[in-house]
Design a protein around this motif. Sequence first.
Motif, PDB file in Angstrom:
ATOM      1  N   HIS A  53       4.611   6.945  -5.309  1.00 50.22           N
ATOM      2  CA  HIS A  53       5.582   5.978  -5.824  1.00 50.22           C
ATOM      3  C   HIS A  53       6.289   5.359  -4.624  1.00 50.22           C
ATOM      4  O   HIS A  53       6.900   6.059  -3.825  1.00 50.22           O
ATOM      5  N   GLU A  60       9.181  -1.699  -7.248  1.00 49.71           N
ATOM      6  CA  GLU A  60       8.704  -0.323  -7.237  1.00 49.71           C
ATOM      7  C   GLU A  60       7.258  -0.313  -7.694  1.00 49.71           C
ATOM      8  O   GLU A  60       6.892  -0.990  -8.657  1.00 49.71           O
ATOM      9  N   ALA A  62       3.348   2.084  -8.023  1.00 44.75           N
ATOM     10  CA  ALA A  62       2.697   3.390  -8.086  1.00 44.75           C
ATOM     11  C   ALA A  62       1.228   3.187  -7.762  1.00 44.75           C
ATOM     12  O   ALA A  62       0.616   2.210  -8.185  1.00 44.75           O
TER      13      ALA A  62
END
Length: 105
Positions: A53, A60, A62
């Motif tokens: 992450h 953000e 992942a």
Amino acid sequence: MNNTDDIENYPGFTSIKGPDLSEKMYQSTVKAGVNFICGDVQEVTVDSNQWKHIKTDSEELAAKSVIIATGSTNKKLGVPGEEEFSGKGVSYCAVCDGAFLRVSR
């Protein structure tokens, strides 16, 4: 590689400028479907399923894999004449420096 003037004997090229090879590699990976995201990374964590992450200054993300490319700079000594003679006898290339060596017997 971007700081390298000439790269010689790289597969597929007799000689190529470092920035040109970088651009060709970038274009090749984009054509293959690689997604590049640039930004200032604030934090990277790994969860229990091994997902990474990444928190940047603007988003953000992942991912299963992360390539960290921080770039590079030459380590300077800070001695008189170093900046003035950089590329004119002062070199930062272990492979290239051999050409500057003169052995007297």
